[in-house]
Design a protein around this motif. Structure first.
Motif, PDB file in Angstrom:
ATOM      1  N   PRO A   1       3.242  -8.432  -3.345  1.00 51.56           N
ATOM      2  CA  PRO A   1       3.899  -7.394  -3.151  1.00 51.56           C
ATOM      3  C   PRO A   1       3.694  -6.541  -1.827  1.00 51.56           C
TER       4      PRO A   1
ATOM      5  N   SER B   1      -0.310   5.367  -8.441  1.00 48.96           N
ATOM      6  CA  SER B   1       1.170   5.881  -8.393  1.00 48.96           C
ATOM      7  C   SER B   1       1.809   5.784  -7.171  1.00 48.96           C
TER       8      SER B   1
ATOM      9  N   TRP C   1       2.545   2.215  -6.290  1.00 49.09           N
ATOM     10  CA  TRP C   1       3.769   1.866  -7.334  1.00 49.09           C
ATOM     11  C   TRP C   1       5.151   2.293  -6.673  1.00 49.09           C
ATOM     12  N   ASP C   2       5.120   3.443  -6.263  1.00 47.77           N
ATOM     13  CA  ASP C   2       6.304   4.156  -5.825  1.00 47.77           C
ATOM     14  C   ASP C   2       6.922   3.412  -4.405  1.00 47.77           C
TER      15      ASP C   2
ATOM     16  N   ARG D   1       5.963   0.129  -3.703  1.00 49.81           N
ATOM     17  CA  ARG D   1       6.415  -1.083  -3.878  1.00 49.81           C
ATOM     18  C   ARG D   1       7.874  -1.118  -4.571  1.00 49.81           C
ATOM     19  N   ILE D   2       8.323  -0.314  -5.440  1.00 49.89           N
ATOM     20  CA  ILE D   2       9.441  -0.040  -6.051  1.00 49.89           C
ATOM     21  C   ILE D   2      10.369   0.115  -5.049  1.00 49.89           C
ATOM     22  N   ALA D   3      10.308   1.220  -4.002  1.00 46.95           N
ATOM     23  CA  ALA D   3      11.198   1.548  -3.173  1.00 46.95           C
ATOM     24  C   ALA D   3      11.488   0.427  -2.148  1.00 46.95           C
ATOM     25  N   THR D   4      10.465  -0.405  -1.945  1.00 45.78           N
ATOM     26  CA  THR D   4      10.589  -1.700  -1.141  1.00 45.78           C
ATOM     27  C   THR D   4      11.462  -2.666  -1.858  1.00 45.78           C
ATOM     28  N   PHE D   5      11.260  -2.682  -3.115  1.00 43.13           N
ATOM     29  CA  PHE D   5      12.040  -3.734  -3.865  1.00 43.13           C
ATOM     30  C   PHE D   5      13.585  -3.448  -4.192  1.00 43.13           C
ATOM     31  N   GLY D   6      13.615  -1.992  -4.207  1.00 42.98           N
ATOM     32  CA  GLY D   6      14.977  -1.243  -4.305  1.00 42.98           C
ATOM     33  C   GLY D   6      15.747  -1.691  -3.018  1.00 42.98           C
TER      34      GLY D   6
END
Length: 261
Positions: free
Chosen positions: A135, A216, A219-220, A222-227
């Motif tokens: 990730p 956190s 996590w934020d 990586r989730i933003a990049t995934f989004g």
């Protein structure tokens, strides 16, 4: 016909880039800013500690940074939107060429369904599978000494994922006539998952996250990049499918006609 599809692919890529930029600016930039602040804080603390014990220089001298070649505002604004739009436009052109090859070869799928299938295929193979093993990391995370190796392995995972997907599609087409579409699809999916799981298990892992770095925040980011990638591929699947359908579905040209165009 290929030229018309390519133009639509480029248009879709530009739109996808703008939407991805908006998503990245809204959800990705805040974690990046916090990560940069953490990195600067760690560097400042390190310089202060080193200077106090080794050189006796002042904290202000230790905190003095080299001038930036490109300002942070440019990186987060013009630089980001230019990079994202150029990348997505190029990817849109490739997507259009792949669509031109696949259209008519995926059974009875029409233009929208073909585009959606290809977009899902791209998202899973190019984004999801590599994300599971390597990730993305924000600033202040990652060992510079392993950067080259991590980059090579990241693109290696993409290549392996695409190869596994190609093999799975080949198996599906081979087994479809013998076992039916449902059973053939199960065999293909099991093959894809099994090959990727084995590859991800055997490849080395890296744990370069500093102990003091916020979980956190990581996590934020990586989730933003995934989004961002999800927005990109969803736009390809939906918008390009609509544009291609308007071009192709009126007369339903045969696969041979499409290839000659």
């Amino acid at each position: 016909m290929i030229r018309d599809l390519l133009i639509r692919g480029l248009i879709t890529g530009v739109v996808a880039g703008l939407l991805s930029f908006g998503f990245a600016k809204t959800f990705g930039e805040p974690p990046v800013e916090l990560a940069i602040a953490f990195e600067e804080q760690q560097a400042h603390a390190g310089h202060s500690h080193h200077d106090d014990h080794a050189h006796g220089t002042t904290t202000a001298e230790a905190a003095e940074a080299e001038p930036e070649l490109v300002s942070r505002d440019v990186q987060a604004g013009l630089g980001l939107i230019t990079g994202v739009v150029v990348y997505s436009a190029a990817l849109g052109g490739i997507f259009a060429l792949v669509f031109a090859f696949a259209y008519g070869r995926l059974g009875a799928l029409r233009a929208r369904a073909t585009a959606a299938t290809l977009a899902l295929f791209g998202f899973v193979t190019i984004t999801l599978v590599p994300f599971l093993k390597y990730p993305p990391n924000p600033p202040a995370v990652g060992n510079p000494e392993t950067l080259d190796l991590r980059t090579i392995l990241f693109f290696g995972v993409i290549a392996l994922s695409i190869a596994a997907a190609a093999l799975s599609v080949s198996l599906f087409r081979r087994w479809q006539a013998r076992r039916g579409s449902w059973n053939a699809a199960q065999i293909a999916i099991a093959t894809f998952v099994g090959l990727n799981a084995a590859a991800l298990f055997m490849l080395p892992s890296f744990n370069d996250v500093p102990a003091a770095f916020s979980a956190s925040l990581l996590w934020d980011f990586r989730i933003a990049t995934f989004g961002v990638q999800a927005v990109l591929w969803a736009t390809f699947g939906l918008l390009f499918g609509a544009l291609a359908e308007r071009l192709l579905e009126a007369k339903r040209p045969s696969r041979m006609t499409l290839q000659r165009g």
